[in-house]
Design a protein around this motif. Structure first.
Motif, PDB file in Angstrom:
ATOM      1  N   SER A  37      49.387  35.340  29.239  1.00 11.45           N
ATOM      2  CA  SER A  37      48.940  36.348  30.205  1.00 11.45           C
ATOM      3  C   SER A  37      48.408  37.425  29.469  1.00 11.45           C
ATOM      4  O   SER A  37      48.640  37.812  28.440  1.00 11.45           O
ATOM      5  N   LEU A  38      47.695  38.191  30.291  1.00 10.44           N
ATOM      6  CA  LEU A  38      47.006  39.562  29.831  1.00 10.44           C
ATOM      7  C   LEU A  38      47.226  40.582  30.936  1.00 10.44           C
ATOM      8  O   LEU A  38      47.354  40.479  32.029  1.00 10.44           O
ATOM      9  N   VAL A  39      47.410  41.716  30.139  1.00 10.54           N
ATOM     10  CA  VAL A  39      47.621  42.962  31.277  1.00 10.54           C
ATOM     11  C   VAL A  39      46.313  43.242  31.724  1.00 10.54           C
ATOM     12  O   VAL A  39      45.378  43.121  30.816  1.00 10.54           O
ATOM     13  N   ALA A  40      45.908  43.686  33.011  1.00 13.05           N
ATOM     14  CA  ALA A  40      44.740  43.677  33.471  1.00 13.05           C
ATOM     15  C   ALA A  40      44.049  44.921  32.862  1.00 13.05           C
ATOM     16  O   ALA A  40      42.724  44.974  32.748  1.00 13.05           O
ATOM     17  N   PHE A  41      44.549  46.055  32.270  1.00 12.20           N
ATOM     18  CA  PHE A  41      43.999  47.013  31.789  1.00 12.20           C
ATOM     19  C   PHE A  41      43.267  46.964  30.491  1.00 12.20           C
ATOM     20  O   PHE A  41      42.178  47.457  30.199  1.00 12.20           O
ATOM     21  N   ILE A  42      43.577  45.784  29.828  1.00 11.54           N
ATOM     22  CA  ILE A  42      42.615  45.451  28.465  1.00 11.54           C
ATOM     23  C   ILE A  42      41.775  44.627  28.723  1.00 11.54           C
ATOM     24  O   ILE A  42      40.710  44.628  28.260  1.00 11.54           O
ATOM     25  N   ALA A  43      41.634  43.800  30.181  1.00  7.66           N
ATOM     26  CA  ALA A  43      40.379  43.094  30.271  1.00  7.66           C
ATOM     27  C   ALA A  43      40.009  42.956  31.622  1.00  7.66           C
ATOM     28  O   ALA A  43      40.271  42.029  32.255  1.00  7.66           O
ATOM     29  N   PRO A  44      39.760  44.155  32.317  1.00  4.17           N
ATOM     30  CA  PRO A  44      39.459  44.275  33.706  1.00  4.17           C
ATOM     31  C   PRO A  44      38.126  43.398  34.019  1.00  4.17           C
ATOM     32  O   PRO A  44      37.322  43.280  33.029  1.00  4.17           O
ATOM     33  N   PRO A  45      37.924  43.004  35.130  1.00  7.30           N
ATOM     34  CA  PRO A  45      36.764  42.224  35.641  1.00  7.30           C
ATOM     35  C   PRO A  45      35.470  43.318  35.161  1.00  7.30           C
ATOM     36  O   PRO A  45      35.496  44.553  35.411  1.00  7.30           O
ATOM     37  N   PRO A  46      34.218  42.692  34.684  1.00 10.53           N
ATOM     38  CA  PRO A  46      33.116  43.731  34.299  1.00 10.53           C
ATOM     39  C   PRO A  46      32.678  43.992  35.853  1.00 10.53           C
ATOM     40  O   PRO A  46      32.555  43.380  36.614  1.00 10.53           O
ATOM     41  N   THR A  47      32.125  45.337  35.497  1.00 11.49           N
ATOM     42  CA  THR A  47      31.505  45.944  36.767  1.00 11.49           C
ATOM     43  C   THR A  47      30.083  45.818  36.749  1.00 11.49           C
ATOM     44  O   THR A  47      29.149  45.924  37.683  1.00 11.49           O
ATOM     45  N   ASP A 167      39.850  36.907  51.030  1.00 16.64           N
ATOM     46  CA  ASP A 167      39.456  38.026  51.860  1.00 16.64           C
ATOM     47  C   ASP A 167      37.990  38.568  51.919  1.00 16.64           C
ATOM     48  O   ASP A 167      37.871  39.779  52.030  1.00 16.64           O
ATOM     49  N   GLY A 168      36.877  37.539  51.787  1.00 21.20           N
ATOM     50  CA  GLY A 168      35.794  38.113  51.834  1.00 21.20           C
ATOM     51  C   GLY A 168      35.230  38.831  50.528  1.00 21.20           C
ATOM     52  O   GLY A 168      33.917  39.123  50.681  1.00 21.20           O
ATOM     53  N   ARG A 169      36.238  38.778  49.487  1.00 16.91           N
ATOM     54  CA  ARG A 169      35.663  39.774  48.438  1.00 16.91           C
ATOM     55  C   ARG A 169      34.791  38.915  47.366  1.00 16.91           C
ATOM     56  O   ARG A 169      34.321  39.536  46.199  1.00 16.91           O
ATOM     57  N   GLY A 170      34.582  37.646  47.544  1.00 15.97           N
ATOM     58  CA  GLY A 170      33.850  36.761  46.608  1.00 15.97           C
ATOM     59  C   GLY A 170      34.895  36.340  45.306  1.00 15.97           C
ATOM     60  O   GLY A 170      35.993  37.019  45.162  1.00 15.97           O
ATOM     61  N   LEU A 171      34.123  35.626  44.393  1.00 19.64           N
ATOM     62  CA  LEU A 171      34.973  35.135  43.076  1.00 19.64           C
ATOM     63  C   LEU A 171      33.739  35.519  42.084  1.00 19.64           C
ATOM     64  O   LEU A 171      32.810  34.955  42.089  1.00 19.64           O
ATOM     65  N   LEU A 172      34.281  36.345  41.103  1.00 20.14           N
ATOM     66  CA  LEU A 172      33.399  36.752  40.027  1.00 20.14           C
ATOM     67  C   LEU A 172      33.623  35.756  38.754  1.00 20.14           C
ATOM     68  O   LEU A 172      34.840  35.418  38.493  1.00 20.14           O
ATOM     69  N   LEU A 173      32.849  35.039  38.306  1.00 24.98           N
ATOM     70  CA  LEU A 173      32.765  34.191  37.123  1.00 24.98           C
ATOM     71  C   LEU A 173      32.620  34.914  35.977  1.00 24.98           C
ATOM     72  O   LEU A 173      31.385  35.329  35.709  1.00 24.98           O
ATOM     73  N   VAL A 174      33.305  34.664  34.812  1.00 25.96           N
ATOM     74  CA  VAL A 174      33.153  35.375  33.761  1.00 25.96           C
ATOM     75  C   VAL A 174      33.465  34.176  32.656  1.00 25.96           C
ATOM     76  O   VAL A 174      34.664  34.087  32.180  1.00 25.96           O
ATOM     77  N   ILE A 186      42.042  36.711  37.801  1.00 24.85           N
ATOM     78  CA  ILE A 186      42.743  37.909  38.493  1.00 24.85           C
ATOM     79  C   ILE A 186      42.324  37.972  39.913  1.00 24.85           C
ATOM     80  O   ILE A 186      41.251  37.531  40.441  1.00 24.85           O
ATOM     81  N   THR A 187      43.509  37.922  40.909  1.00 21.58           N
ATOM     82  CA  THR A 187      43.351  37.672  42.113  1.00 21.58           C
ATOM     83  C   THR A 187      44.021  38.883  43.143  1.00 21.58           C
ATOM     84  O   THR A 187      43.805  38.778  44.139  1.00 21.58           O
ATOM     85  N   PRO A 190      43.531  46.083  43.182  1.00 20.18           N
ATOM     86  CA  PRO A 190      42.266  46.237  43.427  1.00 20.18           C
ATOM     87  C   PRO A 190      41.043  45.687  43.012  1.00 20.18           C
ATOM     88  O   PRO A 190      39.938  46.245  43.069  1.00 20.18           O
ATOM     89  N   PHE A 191      41.235  44.825  42.061  1.00 22.05           N
ATOM     90  CA  PHE A 191      40.208  44.075  41.189  1.00 22.05           C
ATOM     91  C   PHE A 191      39.468  43.195  42.089  1.00 22.05           C
ATOM     92  O   PHE A 191      39.884  42.634  42.968  1.00 22.05           O
ATOM     93  N   GLN A 192      38.309  43.100  41.679  1.00 23.22           N
ATOM     94  CA  GLN A 192      37.345  41.848  42.074  1.00 23.22           C
ATOM     95  C   GLN A 192      38.009  40.574  41.677  1.00 23.22           C
ATOM     96  O   GLN A 192      38.470  40.350  40.463  1.00 23.22           O
ATOM     97  N   PRO A 193      38.220  39.642  42.810  1.00 18.57           N
ATOM     98  CA  PRO A 193      39.013  38.309  42.077  1.00 18.57           C
ATOM     99  C   PRO A 193      37.876  37.583  41.133  1.00 18.57           C
ATOM    100  O   PRO A 193      36.744  37.576  41.112  1.00 18.57           O
ATOM    101  N   THR A 194      38.337  37.340  39.873  1.00 12.90           N
ATOM    102  CA  THR A 194      37.791  36.890  38.810  1.00 12.90           C
ATOM    103  C   THR A 194      38.446  35.748  38.148  1.00 12.90           C
ATOM    104  O   THR A 194      39.638  35.330  38.372  1.00 12.90           O
TER     105      THR A 194
END
Length: 289
Positions: A37-47, A167-174, A186-187, A190-194
């Motif tokens: 697993s990865l900590v979220a702060f090292i690889a947050p979803p791209p904006t 919850d309607g936030r969509g799914l980001l494909l990376v 990442i689900t 406060p992150f975008q589901p990724t």
């Protein structure tokens, strides 16, 4: 450098010598091999759809307040360097950013045009699948670890289990060439589901052998234009194709323009870049029955 297995081994062999002079111990502690697993702060979803390194690092540096909670929840070992990061998140993240810059320059940047072309080609393919088969069709084709059961999308993780409503936030494909052979998700707010996944065509990414087109096709089109068509087994940019074929970018562009006018390749803009892809006619010419 820890020894990767499988698809990325050729890359690792090429960059090991350059990394010998790079201090990336903290980064290595945060991305152990095998990576569970990865900590979220090292690889947050791209904006943004076209993030660059400094933009991504700025996002990481802004998350010092989250470091301790994420390290507490992480399944990795707490090494001395990770403890130092825990004790002083701002200083630790500044060190981590410097390590990532140095690692990028030595191990990723020389290959980035080729990697980027593969990633953008995958996204182009996903967009086409979405248009033709809808969300179910596009995601079912994504990876062997991704499947639909009823109205739920199932991700085959080894160490975690649960239901995460979007919850309607969509799914980001990376797509990520270094995710292979796993998927990472990442689900949690406060992150975008990724969903990070290996892109299609990754098995050919580090291949260095020349792809020779059929001799009959080269006789008709000319050897260079036939070779450029053969190189387009995955969508690629003018710069990437020029480097592979030993051409200048203007020279490669001239050949690609001629191939496009002949209906043998098509161009697709993705942000600032234009990717070229073979047409069905070209596929038939390269693979005669």
């Amino acid at each position: 450098m820890k020894e990767p297995t499988g698809i990325n081994r050729p890359w690792a062999g090429q960059v090991r010598r350059r990394l010998a002079d790079v201090d990336w111990r903290l980064l290595s502690d945060l991305v152990p091999v095998p990576t569970i697993s990865l900590v979220a702060f090292i690889a947050p979803p791209p904006t943004t759809s076209l993030p660059d390194l400094e933009l991504e690092l700025a996002g990481m540096l802004s998350r010092a307040a989250d470091v301790r909670a994420e390290l507490d929840a992480w399944v990795g070992d707490r090494t001395p360097l990770l403890q130092a990061l825990y004790d002083d998140p701002e200083a630790g993240l500044a060190r981590l950013a410097d390590e990532i810059r140095a690692y990028w320059a030595a191990a990723v940047e020389p290959y980035w045009p080729r990697v980027r072309a593969l990633l953008e080609g995958d996204l182009l393919y996903r967009a086409r699948m979405l248009a033709e088969g809808g969300v179910h069709g596009m995601l079912t084709d994504l990876d062997a670890n991704v499947s639909w059961q009823g109205e739920r999308l199932h991700l085959a993780h080894r160490l975690c289990r649960g239901v995460r409503p979007l919850d309607g936030r969509g799914l980001l494909l990376v797509p990520s060439v270094f995710a292979w052979p796993r998927i990472f998700s990442i689900t949690v707010p406060p992150f975008q589901p990724t969903l990070r996944y290996p892109p299609r065509g990754i098995a050919t990414l580090w291949e260095s052998e020349r792809r020779d087109p059929p001799a009959a096709l080269a006789a008709v089109l000319g050897s260079m234009r036939a070779r450029l068509l053969a190189e387009l087994d995955q969508p690629a940019s003018t710069r990437d194709l020029a480097a592979r074929a030993g051409l200048s970018e203007p020279g490669a562009n001239q050949h690609l323009t001629a191939l496009k006018k002949a209906g043998l390749c098509s161009s697709h803009r993705t942000g600032r870049y234009v990717l070229y892809a073979r047409t069905a006619v070209a596929e038939a010419l390269l693979n005669p029955t």
